[in-house]
Scaffold this motif. Structure first.
Motif, PDB file in Angstrom:
ATOM      1  N   GLU A 114      -2.258   4.384   6.764  1.00 61.28           N
ATOM      2  CA  GLU A 114      -1.989   5.002   5.470  1.00 61.28           C
ATOM      3  C   GLU A 114      -0.793   5.939   5.536  1.00 61.28           C
ATOM      4  O   GLU A 114       0.031   5.987   4.626  1.00 61.28           O
ATOM      5  CB  GLU A 114      -3.228   5.758   4.991  1.00 61.28           C
ATOM      6  N   GLN A 115      -0.694   6.702   6.625  1.00 62.51           N
ATOM      7  CA  GLN A 115       0.437   7.613   6.793  1.00 62.51           C
ATOM      8  C   GLN A 115       1.749   6.834   6.843  1.00 62.51           C
ATOM      9  O   GLN A 115       2.738   7.207   6.208  1.00 62.51           O
ATOM     10  CB  GLN A 115       0.280   8.441   8.067  1.00 62.51           C
ATOM     11  N   ARG A 116       1.765   5.740   7.583  1.00 62.77           N
ATOM     12  CA  ARG A 116       2.998   4.939   7.716  1.00 62.77           C
ATOM     13  C   ARG A 116       3.358   4.255   6.402  1.00 62.77           C
ATOM     14  O   ARG A 116       4.528   4.130   6.058  1.00 62.77           O
ATOM     15  CB  ARG A 116       2.840   3.909   8.832  1.00 62.77           C
ATOM     16  N   LYS A 117       2.351   3.805   5.642  1.00 64.10           N
ATOM     17  CA  LYS A 117       2.601   3.171   4.354  1.00 64.10           C
ATOM     18  C   LYS A 117       3.248   4.163   3.381  1.00 64.10           C
ATOM     19  O   LYS A 117       4.207   3.835   2.680  1.00 64.10           O
ATOM     20  CB  LYS A 117       1.272   2.666   3.772  1.00 64.10           C
ATOM     21  N   GLU A 118       2.738   5.386   3.348  1.00 65.19           N
ATOM     22  CA  GLU A 118       3.318   6.420   2.487  1.00 65.19           C
ATOM     23  C   GLU A 118       4.735   6.773   2.917  1.00 65.19           C
ATOM     24  O   GLU A 118       5.615   6.978   2.091  1.00 65.19           O
ATOM     25  CB  GLU A 118       2.447   7.675   2.503  1.00 65.19           C
ATOM     26  N   ALA A 119       4.969   6.843   4.221  1.00 61.99           N
ATOM     27  CA  ALA A 119       6.301   7.164   4.723  1.00 61.99           C
ATOM     28  C   ALA A 119       7.285   6.049   4.362  1.00 61.99           C
ATOM     29  O   ALA A 119       8.447   6.314   4.037  1.00 61.99           O
ATOM     30  CB  ALA A 119       6.246   7.376   6.236  1.00 61.99           C
ATOM     31  N   ALA A 120       6.831   4.798   4.383  1.00 57.37           N
ATOM     32  CA  ALA A 120       7.706   3.671   4.053  1.00 57.37           C
ATOM     33  C   ALA A 120       8.068   3.670   2.570  1.00 57.37           C
ATOM     34  O   ALA A 120       9.152   3.218   2.196  1.00 57.37           O
ATOM     35  CB  ALA A 120       7.038   2.353   4.426  1.00 57.37           C
ATOM     36  N   GLN A 121       7.206   4.164   1.703  1.00 54.25           N
ATOM     37  CA  GLN A 121       7.489   4.203   0.265  1.00 54.25           C
ATOM     38  C   GLN A 121       8.614   5.174  -0.060  1.00 54.25           C
ATOM     39  O   GLN A 121       9.329   5.002  -1.026  1.00 54.25           O
ATOM     40  CB  GLN A 121       6.229   4.606  -0.519  1.00 54.25           C
ATOM     41  N   GLY A 122       8.787   6.177   0.761  1.00 55.22           N
ATOM     42  CA  GLY A 122       9.798   7.188   0.476  1.00 55.22           C
ATOM     43  C   GLY A 122      11.131   6.941   1.160  1.00 55.22           C
ATOM     44  O   GLY A 122      11.996   7.810   1.142  1.00 55.22           O
ATOM     45  N   VAL A 123      11.328   5.800   1.766  1.00 54.99           N
ATOM     46  CA  VAL A 123      12.576   5.525   2.494  1.00 54.99           C
ATOM     47  C   VAL A 123      13.720   5.316   1.502  1.00 54.99           C
ATOM     48  O   VAL A 123      13.605   4.571   0.535  1.00 54.99           O
ATOM     49  CB  VAL A 123      12.413   4.288   3.407  1.00 54.99           C
ATOM     50  N   LYS A 124      14.833   5.968   1.725  1.00 54.04           N
ATOM     51  CA  LYS A 124      16.033   5.839   0.896  1.00 54.04           C
ATOM     52  C   LYS A 124      17.201   5.481   1.802  1.00 54.04           C
ATOM     53  O   LYS A 124      17.165   5.697   3.006  1.00 54.04           O
ATOM     54  CB  LYS A 124      16.345   7.171   0.186  1.00 54.04           C
ATOM     55  N   GLY A 125      18.223   4.935   1.219  1.00 52.13           N
ATOM     56  CA  GLY A 125      19.444   4.646   1.971  1.00 52.13           C
ATOM     57  C   GLY A 125      19.467   3.233   2.488  1.00 52.13           C
ATOM     58  O   GLY A 125      19.030   2.277   1.834  1.00 52.13           O
ATOM     59  N   LEU A 126      19.978   3.073   3.701  1.00 53.79           N
ATOM     60  CA  LEU A 126      20.211   1.768   4.315  1.00 53.79           C
ATOM     61  C   LEU A 126      18.919   0.949   4.460  1.00 53.79           C
ATOM     62  O   LEU A 126      18.925  -0.258   4.292  1.00 53.79           O
ATOM     63  CB  LEU A 126      20.878   1.964   5.678  1.00 53.79           C
ATOM     64  N   PHE A 127      17.803   1.615   4.758  1.00 52.62           N
ATOM     65  CA  PHE A 127      16.554   0.895   5.008  1.00 52.62           C
ATOM     66  C   PHE A 127      15.631   0.850   3.790  1.00 52.62           C
ATOM     67  O   PHE A 127      14.474   0.473   3.894  1.00 52.62           O
ATOM     68  CB  PHE A 127      15.820   1.534   6.194  1.00 52.62           C
ATOM     69  N   GLU A 128      16.147   1.201   2.626  1.00 52.80           N
ATOM     70  CA  GLU A 128      15.355   1.159   1.411  1.00 52.80           C
ATOM     71  C   GLU A 128      15.022  -0.292   1.069  1.00 52.80           C
ATOM     72  O   GLU A 128      15.874  -1.174   1.165  1.00 52.80           O
ATOM     73  CB  GLU A 128      16.144   1.785   0.258  1.00 52.80           C
ATOM     74  N   PRO A 129      13.759  -0.578   0.699  1.00 58.40           N
ATOM     75  CA  PRO A 129      13.404  -1.967   0.364  1.00 58.40           C
ATOM     76  C   PRO A 129      14.209  -2.438  -0.860  1.00 58.40           C
ATOM     77  O   PRO A 129      14.501  -1.676  -1.763  1.00 58.40           O
ATOM     78  CB  PRO A 129      11.934  -1.909   0.041  1.00 58.40           C
ATOM     79  N   ARG A 130      14.575  -3.710  -0.836  1.00 63.43           N
ATOM     80  CA  ARG A 130      15.351  -4.270  -1.949  1.00 63.43           C
ATOM     81  C   ARG A 130      14.484  -4.443  -3.174  1.00 63.43           C
ATOM     82  O   ARG A 130      13.287  -4.697  -3.058  1.00 63.43           O
ATOM     83  CB  ARG A 130      15.903  -5.661  -1.560  1.00 63.43           C
ATOM     84  N   LYS A 131      15.130  -4.353  -4.327  1.00 63.52           N
ATOM     85  CA  LYS A 131      14.412  -4.574  -5.583  1.00 63.52           C
ATOM     86  C   LYS A 131      14.326  -6.078  -5.798  1.00 63.52           C
ATOM     87  O   LYS A 131      15.244  -6.821  -5.478  1.00 63.52           O
ATOM     88  CB  LYS A 131      15.157  -3.920  -6.723  1.00 63.52           C
ATOM     89  N   PRO A 132      13.206  -6.540  -6.361  1.00 57.74           N
ATOM     90  CA  PRO A 132      13.073  -7.967  -6.599  1.00 57.74           C
ATOM     91  C   PRO A 132      14.051  -8.426  -7.677  1.00 57.74           C
ATOM     92  O   PRO A 132      14.433  -7.654  -8.547  1.00 57.74           O
ATOM     93  CB  PRO A 132      11.624  -8.134  -7.070  1.00 57.74           C
ATOM     94  N   PRO A 133      14.477  -9.701  -7.600  1.00 57.82           N
ATOM     95  CA  PRO A 133      15.389 -10.215  -8.621  1.00 57.82           C
ATOM     96  C   PRO A 133      14.753 -10.165  -9.994  1.00 57.82           C
ATOM     97  O   PRO A 133      13.558 -10.365 -10.166  1.00 57.82           O
ATOM     98  CB  PRO A 133      15.645 -11.665  -8.208  1.00 57.82           C
ATOM     99  N   SER A 134      15.572  -9.901 -11.002  1.00 57.16           N
ATOM    100  CA  SER A 134      15.050  -9.743 -12.363  1.00 57.16           C
ATOM    101  C   SER A 134      14.632 -11.092 -12.965  1.00 57.16           C
ATOM    102  O   SER A 134      13.901 -11.128 -13.945  1.00 57.16           O
ATOM    103  CB  SER A 134      16.101  -9.091 -13.251  1.00 57.16           C
ATOM    104  N   SER A 135      15.092 -12.195 -12.389  1.00 58.36           N
ATOM    105  CA  SER A 135      14.759 -13.517 -12.938  1.00 58.36           C
ATOM    106  C   SER A 135      13.318 -13.935 -12.600  1.00 58.36           C
ATOM    107  O   SER A 135      12.825 -14.887 -13.167  1.00 58.36           O
ATOM    108  CB  SER A 135      15.756 -14.560 -12.440  1.00 58.36           C
ATOM    109  N   LEU A 136      12.671 -13.258 -11.640  1.00 61.23           N
ATOM    110  CA  LEU A 136      11.295 -13.602 -11.283  1.00 61.23           C
ATOM    111  C   LEU A 136      10.351 -12.967 -12.296  1.00 61.23           C
ATOM    112  O   LEU A 136      10.406 -11.775 -12.585  1.00 61.23           O
ATOM    113  CB  LEU A 136      10.942 -13.084  -9.900  1.00 61.23           C
ATOM    114  N   ALA A 137       9.492 -13.769 -12.827  1.00 64.65           N
ATOM    115  CA  ALA A 137       8.495 -13.255 -13.772  1.00 64.65           C
ATOM    116  C   ALA A 137       7.179 -13.072 -13.030  1.00 64.65           C
ATOM    117  O   ALA A 137       6.785 -13.884 -12.214  1.00 64.65           O
ATOM    118  CB  ALA A 137       8.328 -14.211 -14.927  1.00 64.65           C
ATOM    119  N   HIS A 138       6.512 -12.104 -13.394  1.00 67.06           N
ATOM    120  CA  HIS A 138       5.221 -11.818 -12.710  1.00 67.06           C
ATOM    121  C   HIS A 138       4.108 -12.454 -13.428  1.00 67.06           C
ATOM    122  O   HIS A 138       3.689 -12.502 -14.407  1.00 67.06           O
ATOM    123  CB  HIS A 138       4.999 -10.337 -12.594  1.00 67.06           C
TER     124      HIS A 138
END
Length: 158
Positions: free
Chosen positions: A134-158
């Motif tokens: 849980e600690q690592r999951k929360e830390a990963a959510q706050g990552v900014k910069g080079l290692f920030e997770p990419r945003k999903p493409p806008s063409s994908l519908a949920h």
């Protein structure tokens, strides 16, 4: 008085060799049953009670099963009996019994008060500690910069 040597507690010492190998079978008695209950009432452990009557813990459990079942109640039963005797003596006018009964009542009131106030101010339970995942999951959510997770493409519908 018994003939022959006796041990420190007055029990006769028998130096004769037993007819059969091993210890003789234990025969339960009311005296041992009461002794076990009194020892339990004074806070002794099961092992200490077994040693006091000269038995192993499994043998004690086997022959004095009902006494072992009463271990938790023994102290309360003894205290209740003691208090009822004090009350009876106090009713007869025994001044020492009246004073002792008053002391016992005060002790009981103090114990009850202590139980009521021991948790005062601790109404909220402490927050549960988070696990490593849980600690690592929360830390990963706050990552900014080079290692920030990419945003999903806008063409994908949920």
């Amino acid at each position: 008085m018994s003939e022959g040597p006796v041990d420190l507690f007055g029990n006769p010492i028998d130096f004769a060799k037993p007819a059969e190998p091993g210890r003789p079978a234990h025969v339960p008695s009311a005296e041992n049953h009461n002794k076990i209950l009194l020892l339990a009432a004074t806070g002794k452990s099961l092992k200490e009670c077994a040693v006091a009557v000269g038995l192993s813990v499994p043998t004690l459990r086997k022959h004095y099963f009902s006494a072992v079942q009463q271990f938790d109640r023994a102290r309360l039963m003894l205290t209740g009996e003691r208090l009822s005797q004090l009350a009876a003596e106090a009713a007869k006018g025994n001044v020492a019994a009246i004073k002792e009964l008053g002391k016992e009542i005060e002790r009981g009131e103090l114990r009850a008060l202590g139980e009521r106030v021991k948790d005062r101010g601790k109404s909220e339970l402490p927050a549960k500690a988070k696990g490593l995942k849980e600690q690592r999951k929360e830390a990963a959510q706050g990552v900014k910069g080079l290692f920030e997770p990419r945003k999903p493409p806008s063409s994908l519908a949920h």
